[in-house]
Write a protein that holds these residues in place. Structure first.
Motif, PDB file in Angstrom:
ATOM      1  N   GLY A  78       0.885  -1.008   0.128  1.00  0.00           N
ATOM      2  CA  GLY A  78      -0.114  -0.182  -0.014  1.00  0.00           C
ATOM      3  C   GLY A  78       0.808   1.207  -0.129  1.00  0.00           C
ATOM      4  N   LEU A  79       1.275   1.720  -1.109  1.00  0.00           N
ATOM      5  CA  LEU A  79       2.133   2.658  -1.202  1.00  0.00           C
ATOM      6  C   LEU A  79       1.332   4.112  -0.961  1.00  0.00           C
ATOM      7  N   GLN A  80       2.202   4.992  -0.632  1.00  0.00           N
ATOM      8  CA  GLN A  80       1.598   6.224  -0.322  1.00  0.00           C
ATOM      9  C   GLN A  80       2.698   7.577  -0.188  1.00  0.00           C
TER      10      GLN A  80
ATOM     11  N   PRO B 118       2.195   9.760  -5.814  1.00  0.00           N
ATOM     12  CA  PRO B 118       1.108   8.630  -5.527  1.00  0.00           C
ATOM     13  C   PRO B 118       0.852   8.968  -3.720  1.00  0.00           C
ATOM     14  N   GLN B 119      -0.330   8.639  -3.631  1.00  0.00           N
ATOM     15  CA  GLN B 119      -0.781   8.689  -2.222  1.00  0.00           C
ATOM     16  C   GLN B 119      -1.187   7.244  -1.869  1.00  0.00           C
ATOM     17  N   PHE B 120      -0.915   6.693  -0.595  1.00  0.00           N
ATOM     18  CA  PHE B 120      -0.979   5.408  -0.253  1.00  0.00           C
ATOM     19  C   PHE B 120      -2.348   4.871  -0.408  1.00  0.00           C
ATOM     20  N   ASN B 121      -3.197   5.812   0.318  1.00  0.00           N
ATOM     21  CA  ASN B 121      -4.756   5.446   0.479  1.00  0.00           C
ATOM     22  C   ASN B 121      -5.512   5.405  -1.013  1.00  0.00           C
ATOM     23  N   ARG B 122      -4.711   6.405  -1.810  1.00  0.00           N
ATOM     24  CA  ARG B 122      -5.764   6.582  -3.072  1.00  0.00           C
ATOM     25  C   ARG B 122      -5.235   5.403  -4.078  1.00  0.00           C
ATOM     26  N   ASP B 123      -3.887   5.828  -4.082  1.00  0.00           N
ATOM     27  CA  ASP B 123      -3.274   4.865  -5.294  1.00  0.00           C
ATOM     28  C   ASP B 123      -2.575   3.581  -5.015  1.00  0.00           C
ATOM     29  N   ILE B 124      -2.084   3.065  -4.070  1.00  0.00           N
ATOM     30  CA  ILE B 124      -1.419   2.164  -3.455  1.00  0.00           C
ATOM     31  C   ILE B 124      -2.097   0.903  -2.957  1.00  0.00           C
ATOM     32  N   ARG B 125      -2.701   1.477  -1.899  1.00  0.00           N
ATOM     33  CA  ARG B 125      -3.451   0.405  -1.241  1.00  0.00           C
ATOM     34  C   ARG B 125      -4.571  -0.224  -2.182  1.00  0.00           C
TER      35      ARG B 125
ATOM     36  N   GLY C  22       9.739   7.131  -0.699  1.00  0.00           N
ATOM     37  CA  GLY C  22       9.939   6.867   0.547  1.00  0.00           C
ATOM     38  C   GLY C  22       8.866   5.744   1.201  1.00  0.00           C
ATOM     39  N   ALA C  23       8.200   5.332   0.256  1.00  0.00           N
ATOM     40  CA  ALA C  23       7.146   4.262   0.525  1.00  0.00           C
ATOM     41  C   ALA C  23       6.362   4.259   1.778  1.00  0.00           C
ATOM     42  N   ALA C  24       5.722   5.641   1.978  1.00  0.00           N
ATOM     43  CA  ALA C  24       5.087   6.024   3.176  1.00  0.00           C
ATOM     44  C   ALA C  24       3.830   5.114   3.300  1.00  0.00           C
ATOM     45  N   TYR C  25       3.230   4.613   4.476  1.00  0.00           N
ATOM     46  CA  TYR C  25       2.125   3.945   4.560  1.00  0.00           C
ATOM     47  C   TYR C  25       1.061   4.989   5.264  1.00  0.00           C
ATOM     48  N   GLN C  26       0.086   4.868   5.187  1.00  0.00           N
ATOM     49  CA  GLN C  26      -1.071   5.532   5.910  1.00  0.00           C
ATOM     50  C   GLN C  26      -2.262   4.489   6.428  1.00  0.00           C
TER      51      GLN C  26
END
Length: 800
Positions: free
Chosen positions: A19-21, A35-42, A123-127
């Motif tokens: 789940g990226l963000q 990219p936003q994690f919740n919108r694009d990666i999850r 940075g592979a930030a998660y939310q």
């Protein structure tokens, strides 16, 4: 195939579409938005990876739904080229590419892979999942066009459109707008008189006044009740086995009363889940607990008590989690959830909230069933018409008592006052004879609830659990030795700031009613498998505003339907067909077919047949003979309602779970076995045949025809009558080519029925409504054909 090879631990990554963000989501110079994690990666990870490497299952020890799990070795923040995740999802080797073909999960395409690459590079930030985050306090943005917005909703939408260099659509014409808001708010189109009153109202706030008038109408409650009954699976029958009737009509009246009085949604929630646990609950609060009783039950004499107790506990967990949380907690009945952070223990702890009502005898409703069972806990409850009579009588009694005691000035004639008082009290007793039994919740000593291995109700080895909600949602936890109750659960569900999920769920579902789709399309599952909201800041603003208003539903509805976004025209725009084919950005209004109940109500209103009785028992529209032939234990024969009861609104239709009325089934109404947050919309021959041939619609067509022949002057022309009928059916004036087509249709059918008098007699005999005096059968039949055509127009059965 193993996820990683034995000689390369880095290959543990596997299906890792994590789940990226990139937390900011802002544009870097002239480049694309990060990219936003919740919108694009999850969504990528949820679709392709979580089933094997998510919260419920971690094959090869890999977990991709958390930063710690993913960055253990599969993801190297800032270095996508060295990350095993990217190597696996882009591999051309079928033996190493993830997800493997046998997983039946969608492969990561080039676009998704690019998002993953960019996310890891950033940075592979998660939310945390967006629906679990605290409600964000975001002020409405300021758009360039300051004239168009009428309020915060418009500011959010217009800012999004301007960012995409799109203009909103022009406002709909007043006829269209009036019909739209009538259908959306009260579930009925305006009458011609109501439409004309609005069209001639030149006050600047004419539309806002109309909205307030509709929100104050008792019809508003009937519209909202249909929405709520789909969610809580309200039905007049038990569902299992013989599908017998159950006594529950007063619960429907409670819902109607609550909506009309604008009962705050938090109190509405508390009373249904735990009204019996309130201090000194009144009658309506006890009736509200019928919510706990409208799940599927059985009257079959040989059922296993433990089995059905397990079924009913699971049913309750599914419904509560779906109605208030839009969460698929039911998926954790047999194992930990594969996509969302719900454990099997969470499921059974939630079930334990209902252990004090889940005894077999408390679910055995009164009916013609002869199985010897205990009488259920039930109370006598009045229906709304009786309740209103009682209120009026009580007001008179209080006035007489006041006069007798001197508290209210009046004539001091004591004997007459006492005689009047005696008469009123006698009348009150007569009214009370009309009280109706209904099922309610009666708390008993809670039974043990165990975690059932794979949901097996016969396995008694699992851990005994006490009430508690999902830990991932910060649900209430037991304090000391005190056991949590349904009242604690209900209060947590509507805790507002400490539980942001419920207000998001409610306003998103309301948005769907008025704009065609929710801000997130996922109305029943806002978890990892759900759809991220297209305007997340607006969703949070609406949710915060809802809570701040005191959970005022009418306030939210008014905000939505008075906005400029709502008032837009709905005509498709060529330039948006490829850019926004589903109208997610809301550059126009939406169009949709009316729901099943609205279709019939609209036809009855155009026919002048609709009977406006608020509340009371169910009604039975016409139904094909023998439709209930397969129902047994006991056998029964359907008896259609007579007189005005036949013409009541669809919200009162008898809801037979196993044999849903054919008209409801043809137009996608749910059986109400489970929570339904969104009805499908199908387009089938059966639906067209129902509109043409169902006795209800044929009778409505005949009554519309009779009105066209009788309500205009005797010397009115065919053209005048056709124009009148067209407007009654569609809410707008007809064009000349439309009148020409109807004129030709009328002429052909006059000739046909003049030559076929028996066919004419058969057609005009459909239904209970008597044929008007002095009208020739062939003439009425020809006009009935016109009526059938009008009631079948796409324009008549479409919202916009």
């Amino acid at each position: 195939m193993p996820f990683f090879s034995s000689n390369n631990s880095a290959i543990r990554l596997g299906v890792l579409l994590v789940g990226l963000q990139a937390a900011s989501g802002v544009r870097a110079d002239n480049g694309p938005a990060a990219p936003q994690f919740n919108r694009d990666i999850r969504p990528i990870l949820s679709d392709s990876c979580f089933s094997c490497h998510g919260p419920g299952t971690q094959e090869a020890g890999l977990r991709l739904d958390s930063f710690e799990g993913a960055t253990d070795w599969a993801v190297i923040p800032g270095d996508p080229d060295a990350s095993e995740l990217m190597a696996r999802v882009t591999s051309a080797d079928p033996d190493t590419r993830m997800p493997p073909p046998e997983s039946n999960r969608p492969a990561v395409d080039a676009d998704a892979a690019a998002k993953l690459h960019s996310w890891i590079a950033g940075g592979a930030a998660y939310q945390p999942h967006w629906s679990y985050l605290p409600l964000q306090q975001v002020p409405p943005p300021t758009a360039t066009d300051t004239a168009w917005p009428r309020g915060p909703i418009d500011q959010f939408i217009l800012a999004g459109l301007e960012e995409r260099q799109i203009r909103p659509s022009p406002e709909a014409d007043r006829e269209t707008l009036a019909r739209r808001v009538y259908l959306d708010v009260i579930g009925l189109p305006p009458s011609t008189a109501e439409l004309d009153a609005f069209l001639t109202d030149n006050r600047p706030d004419a539309y806002e006044r109309l909205v307030d008038q509709l929100l104050a109408s008792p019809r508003y409650a009937e519209r909202m009740a249909t929405w709520w009954f789909d969610l809580v699976r309200f039905s007049d029958t038990v569902g299992y086995h013989g599908d017998q009737d159950q006594r529950i009509a007063p619960y429907r009246d409670y819902v109607l009363k609550s909506y009309n009085e604008n009962l705050p949604f938090d109190q509405f929630t508390i009373e249904q889940l735990a009204g019996d646990l309130l201090p000194d609950p009144n009658l309506w609060q006890r009736v509200a607990t019928g919510y706990n009783r409208i799940l599927q039950t059985s009257h079959e004499g040989g059922i296993q008590d433990a089995e059905y107790r397990a079924k009913m506990l699971a049913d309750r967990v599914r419904n509560v989690s779906e109605v208030w949380l839009a969460a698929s907690l039911g998926c954790a009945e047999c194992h930990d959830h594969k996509f969302d952070p719900f454990t099997q223990r969470d499921f059974y702890r939630m079930a334990a909230f209902f252990a004090d009502v889940d005894s077999y005898n408390s679910f055995e409703p009164v009916s013609s069933n002869t199985t010897p069972t205990s009488r259920p806990p039930e109370i006598l409850a009045w229906t709304l018409p009786v309740y209103e009579q009682l209120q009026a009588i009580d007001a008179e009694i209080n006035e007489v008592l006041g006069q007798l005691t001197g508290e209210i000035p009046g004539p001091r004639a004591t004997a007459e006052l006492r005689a009047k008082l005696k008469k009123l009290r006698h009348r009150r007793v007569e009214i009370e004879d009309h009280f109706e039994p209904t099922m309610v919740t009666a708390a008993v000593e809670p039974k043990d609830v165990r975690v059932l291995s794979r949901g097996d109700w016969m396995d008694e080895t699992g851990e005994v659990v006490t009430p508690g909600g999902p830990t991932s949602l910060k649900a209430p936890l037991s304090a000391g030795d005190e056991r949590l109750t349904r009242l604690d659960l209900a209060r947590w569900l509507v805790a507002g700031e400490s539980n942001p999920v419920t207000p998001r769920v409610v306003v998103n579902r309301l948005w769907k009613i008025y704009f065609g789709a929710g801000l997130t399309k996922s109305l029943i599952d806002m978890g990892s498998q759900g759809d991220p909201p297209v305007y997340p800041e607006l969703l949070d603003w609406l949710a915060r505003d809802f809570v701040a208003s005191g959970w005022d539903l009418k306030h939210v509805v008014r905000q939505m339907v008075t906005s400029s976004v709502y008032r837009q025209g709905s005509a498709p725009r060529d330039e948006l067909r490829d850019l926004d084919p589903q109208n997610r950005w809301l550059a126009r209004q939406s169009r949709s077919r009316l729901e099943a109940e609205q279709l019939r109500d609209t036809a009855l209103q155009a026919a002048g047949l609709l009977h406006h009785q608020l509340g009371g028992g169910f009604a039975k529209p016409y139904q094909p003979p023998g439709y209930y032939a397969q129902l047994s234990f006991p056998e029964r024969r359907y008896q259609a309602s007579q007189g005005t009861e036949q013409y009541r609104r669809g919200v009162y239709t008898h809801w037979q779970r196993q044999y849903l009325h054919p008209w409801l089934m043809a137009f996608d109404a749910p059986t109400r076995d489970e929570c339904t947050a969104q009805r499908p919309v199908s387009n089938t021959p059966s639906a067209a045949l129902v509109l043409l041939n169902d006795p209800c619609f044929v009778e409505a067509s005949r009554s519309l025809a009779a009105r066209a022949l009788s309500e205009l002057a005797d010397d009115a022309s065919d053209g005048a009558r056709l124009r009148w009928a067209w407007r009654e059916a569609t809410g707008r004036r007809a064009h000349e080519d439309e009148i020409d087509a109807l004129t030709n249709l009328l002429a052909r059918h006059r000739d046909h029925y003049a030559a076929e008098p028996e066919a004419a007699e058969q057609l005009v005999a459909v239904g209970q409504t008597p044929r008007p005096d002095g009208v020739d059968a062939a003439e009425l039949a020809a006009w009935t054909s016109v009526g059938r055509t009008l009631l079948n127009l796409s324009e008549t059965i479409t919202r916009d």
